[in-house]
Each structure stands twice: as C-alpha cells, then as structure tokens.
Write an enzyme that holds these catalytic residues in place. Sequence first.
Site, mmCIF file in Angstrom:
data_model
loop_
_atom_site.group_PDB
_atom_site.id
_atom_site.type_symbol
_atom_site.label_atom_id
_atom_site.label_comp_id
_atom_site.label_asym_id
_atom_site.label_seq_id
_atom_site.Cartn_x
_atom_site.Cartn_y
_atom_site.Cartn_z
ATOM 1 C CB CYS A 220 13.448 -5.589 -16.530
ATOM 2 S SG CYS A 220 13.646 -4.393 -17.846
ATOM 3 C CG HIS B 150 10.001 2.699 -16.790
ATOM 4 N ND1 HIS B 150 11.181 2.787 -17.480
ATOM 5 C CD2 HIS B 150 9.831 1.374 -16.534
ATOM 6 C CE1 HIS B 150 11.695 1.567 -17.647
ATOM 7 N NE2 HIS B 150 10.898 0.692 -17.075
ATOM 8 C CG HIS C 53 8.047 -2.248 -13.571
ATOM 9 N ND1 HIS C 53 7.419 -2.646 -14.735
ATOM 10 C CD2 HIS C 53 9.234 -1.739 -13.964
ATOM 11 C CE1 HIS C 53 8.191 -2.395 -15.770
ATOM 12 N NE2 HIS C 53 9.286 -1.849 -15.341
ATOM 13 C CG HIS D 104 13.741 -0.777 -13.324
ATOM 14 N ND1 HIS D 104 13.506 -2.131 -13.185
ATOM 15 C CD2 HIS D 104 13.093 -0.416 -14.455
ATOM 16 C CE1 HIS D 104 12.794 -2.563 -14.196
ATOM 17 N NE2 HIS D 104 12.521 -1.552 -14.979
ATOM 18 C CD GLU E 92 8.909 -0.420 -20.155
ATOM 19 O OE1 GLU E 92 8.332 -1.211 -19.410
ATOM 20 O OE2 GLU E 92 9.732 -0.794 -21.029
ATOM 21 C CG ASP F 92 1.601 9.974 -10.447
ATOM 22 O OD1 ASP F 92 2.691 9.609 -10.916
ATOM 23 O OD2 ASP F 92 1.360 11.149 -10.114
ATOM 24 C CG HIS F 93 4.657 9.840 -7.481
ATOM 25 N ND1 HIS F 93 4.272 10.486 -8.633
ATOM 26 C CD2 HIS F 93 5.832 10.414 -7.113
ATOM 27 C CE1 HIS F 93 5.158 11.400 -8.951
ATOM 28 N NE2 HIS F 93 6.123 11.380 -8.058
#
Lengths: 144, 144, 144, 144, 144, 144
Positions: free
Chosen positions: E34, E42, E15, E40, E129, E80-81
Amino acid sequence: MKAYLNRRYMFSASHRLHSDRFSADENRELYGKCNNPYGHGHNYTLQVTVSGQVDPHTGMVCNLVDLDDCVQRAILNRYDHTNLNCLPEFKDVVPTTENLCTHVFDILQRELGHAHLESARLERVKLDETMMNSFEYAGGEEIR
Amino acid sequence: MKAYLNRRYMFSASHRLHSDRFSADENRELYGKCNNPYGHGHNYTLQVTVSGQVDPHTGMVCNLVDLDDCVQRAILNRYDHTNLNCLPEFKDVVPTTENLCTHVFDILQRELGHAHLESARLERVKLDETMMNSFEYAGGEEIR
Amino acid sequence: MKAYLNRRYMFSASHRLHSDRFSADENRELYGKCNNPYGHGHNYTLQVTVSGQVDPHTGMVCNLVDLDDCVQRAILNRYDHTNLNCLPEFKDVVPTTENLCTHVFDILQRELGHAHLESARLERVKLDETMMNSFEYAGGEEIR
Amino acid sequence: MKAYLNRRYMFSASHRLHSDRFSADENRELYGKCNNPYGHGHNYTLQVTVSGQVDPHTGMVCNLVDLDDCVQRAILNRYDHTNLNCLPEFKDVVPTTENLCTHVFDILQRELGHAHLESARLERVKLDETMMNSFEYAGGEEIR
Amino acid sequence: MKAYLNRRYMFSASHRLHSDRFSADENRELYGKCNNPYGHGHNYTLQVTVSGQVDPHTGMVCNLVDLDDCVQRAILNRYDHTNLNCLPEFKDVVPTTENLCTHVFDILQRELGHAHLESARLERVKLDETMMNSFEYAGGEEIR
Amino acid sequence: MKAYLNRRYMFSASHRLHSDRFSADENRELYGKCNNPYGHGHNYTLQVTVSGQVDPHTGMVCNLVDLDDCVQRAILNRYDHTNLNCLPEFKDVVPTTENLCTHVFDILQRELGHAHLESARLERVKLDETMMNSFEYAGGEEIR
C-alpha cells in the site's frame, strides 16, 4: 425466439482428491492440501442452463417446477450432504469438480427427457466449487 | 481487438402470470404461486452486453455515459417501479421474464443506433429475476 | 456460551406506497416512484437472528429445521408471492419495508414460542428490500 | 476514535454431525441429513472483528499483515482442508458450526496477544456455513 | 418502534499510504504494497446506518431521497473519482480507510441535520475497502 | 470431455483516463469524472477461463497451483497496488479497462505455455471494474 434459462441449486459435499494410480508422494505433489487424509468439503453452486423456444401461449422456455423436480430427484438427492468418494461413480474416478461436473451433465441430459421437459435442451452445467473457481461442461462442445 | 462490455442496471417491478387462454385451474397448475391474484414483484438485474472494436484513440468499446442514457430512457423509465401487466406490450402477452427479456432486447437493438452508439453491437441481454434464476436472449441467436 | 444464529430466507412481493391521509400530490412528493399506480415489487431477503446457549449435548443454539418450519408457516406462506397492499395488516398501514419489518418481528416473536424453539431468543430481523437498502428491527431495542 | 475492523478469510472443511450420546435414530432425528454417514462439507467464511483506537501516526487500528499471519497460523493451518471430526477438539464435542465458532474465538483471543496485536481487541467472530446461515460468538457477551 | 435503515453507496478513489513521520524503510515495512509509489485504488462501498421512530403516517424512518441527496452532496461529490492524498483533510493525515471512515462519519453527522433529516440519528458508517476487509465507526461509541 | 475452468483473482490499482491526442475539454467530455486529475482507483476482479480435456488419470483440466503461480507472477505482481498510468504499456495507450483486459489476455497467452500448462488453452479473460461493469476479451474472437 430461442431463449436461455439459467437456474441455480446449492448442495454441500465432501471429497478427497487421491488416486491409487499414484504414490503417496505423487498424490501430495499433484493435489496439494486437497489430498489431506479424511477429506474436506465445499458448498457447491450448480447452475443449469437450458434453451428453447419461448412458448407463445405460456411465455416460458420450460416449467421451473418440472426442472426443479428433475434436478432435486436426479442430482441433489444423490449428491447433497454426501462424501463423494463413497459414491459408486467415484469408485475408480477421482471426484474432482471437473469429473463431478461431467457426471452432473450426463445425468441431467438423460433425465430431462423423462421429466416432461422435452422442449428444453440442456446447454451446459456450471459448478462453483468456491467463490474463486468454477467448472463448466457442455457435453464436450465448445463454450465461448 | 473485438472486446465485450457488460453493464448492469437494476429495476423493480411487479407482475402476475396469468393467461386468458387458460382456465383458472390451468393457470394455477401452470404458473403455481406466480398466478396468485394481485401479483407479486421482483428486483430485476439487467445485464446488457455489447461488443465492438476497442477504439485505438479512446481505448473504449463505447461511451458508458451514452449507453447509460440510452438504457435509462428506453428501458428503466419504461419498466422501473411499474406493474408489468398494465403495460401495452403485455396486454395480450404474459409478462414472464422470458417475454420481458425479448422485449428489452428488441427495444435496445432499435434504440442503440439512435444514441451515438453505432460502433457497439448488442450481443445479448440477461435478466436476473431472483438470485436463483435468470434468462438470456440474443435476438434468437445461439449463446454458448 | 451465548451464540447467535443468522438464517436467511427469500420471498417476492409487490407493494405500492400510498396513504389516504395525504393528497395525490403529497403522495407523489413523499413516495416518489414508489407511489406509481398499480405498484411494483421486490425480492426481499429476510435475515432472522436468534440467540441462545450452545446446548452442550447437541452443539446447537436451536434446531434449524424447527426454525425453518416456523418461518415458512408464519412468514413465507403469508408474504411470498403476494401484493402486500391486499393483506389485512396493511389495510390502514402503508406497506413500507419498515412496517413490514416490524410486523415480521412481532409475528416471529409470538410464533417462536409455539414451535419447540423455547431456548432461542429472537434478537432482530433484517429485511433487504434491494441490494442497496435494508431495514432492521429489534422490538424497539437498540442495535449497535 | 474507537473503530472496528472486519476481515474475512475462507476455508473448506468437512464434518459429520453425530453424537455418541444419542441412538442412531435420535441422531438422524436431531441432525437430519447432516448426520449422513461419511460426512459432507462446506466452504466456511470466517469474519474476524477487532476494535481499537485509530493510531494517530499510522492511521490504523492494527496491522493487517500481522492479523493475517496470526489467523493463518492459528486458524487456517488448523482447519482448512480438514475433516473436523478428526481433530482433537472435536473428539467428544460435536463439530457443529456453533462449536467451531466458539473454538475459533477462544483460539484467536489467546493468540492475538502473542502476535504484536496488543492494541486490537477481539470483538467477535462470525462463521458463514452457507450463503443462508451463519453463527456469531463474542466470548459469551451480547451482540446487538 | 425504533427501527434502523442501512443504505449503500459506491465510490471509487485512489490513495497511497505514506507518512512523512517515518523513513522510506519504515513506510515500506508499515504499509507494505500500500506504500507503492504513485498509489493504487479501490471501489469503496459505504453503508450508512440511521435509526429513528417509524413515522406512523408515512411508515418511514426517514425519506430515502433526502438521505441520498445529502450523501451525494456531502460525500460522493467529495470523494468519488478522486485521489484521497490530494484532499485537504489528508494533507497531514494518512488516508487509510480507518481515517476515511471517521471523516465520513463526522461529515454526515454534521450534514444530516441540515437536510430535513432531523428525525434520523446517524448510528454508524461502514466502509468496505475490498470484499475481504471493512471498517466501521460510530463516533467513538461501541458497536457490538 | 472438453471442460472449462474459471478462476478468479483480485487486484487493486489506480488510473486516470486521459489522452494527449485530445484537448482538456475533449478529455473531460469523453471520460467524464474518470478524467479527474490525480486519478482514482478500483478493485479489479480478473476471471481467467481455460479449457482442456479432463485428464483421465488426474481428473483435472490443469493444475490450479500452476495456474495460480503463472497469474501471480505475470499479472498480479505487475498490476496489483500500482498506478496503471505509470506502467510502460500505458505510456502511449489510455489505461481503460478495455485496454487492460487485452494486455492481460496477451500476457497470459504468452506465459501459460511457459508454465507447465500446455494442456490448457486460454479461452478468455474478464475484468470487473466495478460491480456494475466488466469487460471480456478472447484474443479478438467471438464470445457468445
């Protein structure tokens, strides 16, 4: 059939990093907040690694009860809930975790033979000082 | 450019440590509470380490999907949610985690070649029995 | 000055999820691989939460040594290294971790009063079955 | 849209549990090895929980940078790498983790309002003394 | 006999925190690193907590297989991904973990009823996170 | 008295596994969901291992402050909160964690000598991509 056993133990101790060889300023420069007067402390996690043949009859490298007794007697009784700076081995030696790690290895190597653990060879000890740093020692030998 | 990949898997199984070679008293003396009748169990964490050249085109040591398929088929399907004492390989062998560890290594070494994973060399397996103890096996070779 | 103390304990046990109320097919459908014959096992992590006033003289909610003695005697001696299905409380009750959790709560609530722990109120127990799932029970009261 | 933010911080400190209200024997009986002369230490993990509306423009409960600055200044600068027994708040109060926990809560409740964190309400603090025990305090309110 | 079940799931996503309501400077001031262009990522750990009566016949709060199917289909397949900024629900909403957390709760509350999980009440979701911060949401209700 | 120091650092980044050498179908076949458009992300844990003699005066392998400064400047400032695909070293190289790992090693080996860390030898770096997989690189040398 050589296998390795890693066993973990926990103890809590306090220390202050300070050497009489250095001036007050040099100590602060060298050890930072670890030189704060009156000391601070850690929960140490000790990992002991021994190797040996898996005994074909027992299926074990060594008996965990014997190993636990040895570490309890030789290491935990000595270091748990103490101030490291007050122990004789740290009278003239700064109680860094590096130095603590080499002491623990040397004690264990001497004591394992007296504890019905002849079949187990001490490979290395690892001391976690915090979640972010740890030290390992293998009697001066290489660890890859 | 030889790199190492560590991959973790989890499975749950029960076992009882008991050998017919020993008397009831010897079994209790040797295995302690692990000899309790009816067995007990663990969540095992298996760490598989393979090595290989980082492929300059794919950037990978090996394909994780292939490795996962191989471990699922050869190890997890065999050991997850079982009673180890009931498996044929532990008919005459005590299902200690040492012995389980060497079996897992031998199975994986045999199966990795059949699974489009020729480029990956099995280096070692590590089995965590609890948070406090684990075992490692490298086909009898040295691990430092 | 009401504070809360969380204390963790670990034990290993095996179980098989199976109910005589259901057919073999229904059991497999309901419990999946947890219904595998001969059972499987887990390393359980038990977290006991008690609350109380922080004693102004001792600075403690309760004495950890007393709490540990109570849990060792009432819970760990009963469940560690056992097959849950063989215990009397699971003769007619499926030894799911939910049911184990409520049993542990009920036993601890009864035993804490006998153990010089009158000042501590049992708030809840939490049982981790694996790293991925856990259960909590507070005597039927709400936990947010 | 009330949400909760948990943030973790780590610090290391030493303490000795000892009260002048009690005799030497009573201190040993009460605090066990935590009463050892010269003290011992821990790596404390502090978890701060604040709540608030998720701001519809920023998408945040509060700014983590502001929270980190506040905790660094008010808590970590005060307690990290110290001997708790030498601090004024523990001159007449035993530095148990229960008492440290209530001090941390009271300091944070006072300081959060001065730190551009008006929208965040301090819900509770949790202090892990070791991996096996922790304490929580919510200003005397109930935590379920 | 109301008990609670906590179940963990993991997913990886990227995100970038940035809002068109603010200037470039305001975005940098507000979100710090951020707000770095290109984003970037997580590894998120999602903990879902449901409550319910322990069924006296099955010994379960709800069937884990059903819960896993529901979370896989409704949450993991969706997040996911992925790059969160590219999803429709974050077209005009900043994809902070607070906002992701409330979305996950709302989706799960809607979907649990369609998934043979009528007996289970969604209590809260928790999103880690990083190892150092997490967010919780309970549909706007209080969590203590 | 050669000892080893392991130090951990954390950073968050996003990446997409995709190579222009392969067709769209081949990319999807090879990288699976890691090939999803727009990328995804991870919290990476970097473990740096250095070795050296324990200095008899300071009791240290090397100064952690110097090591932290070096890693912060050379690695974290470069990779934390970035999209790896946008960095020059991954213009023609797929940003797999294997390739990131070898880059981190090469950078650190070059930079450690410039950072008053001459006494410390870089042994290896380990990058955890998730809790379930990690990669290690030792400059092409063997790790057992």
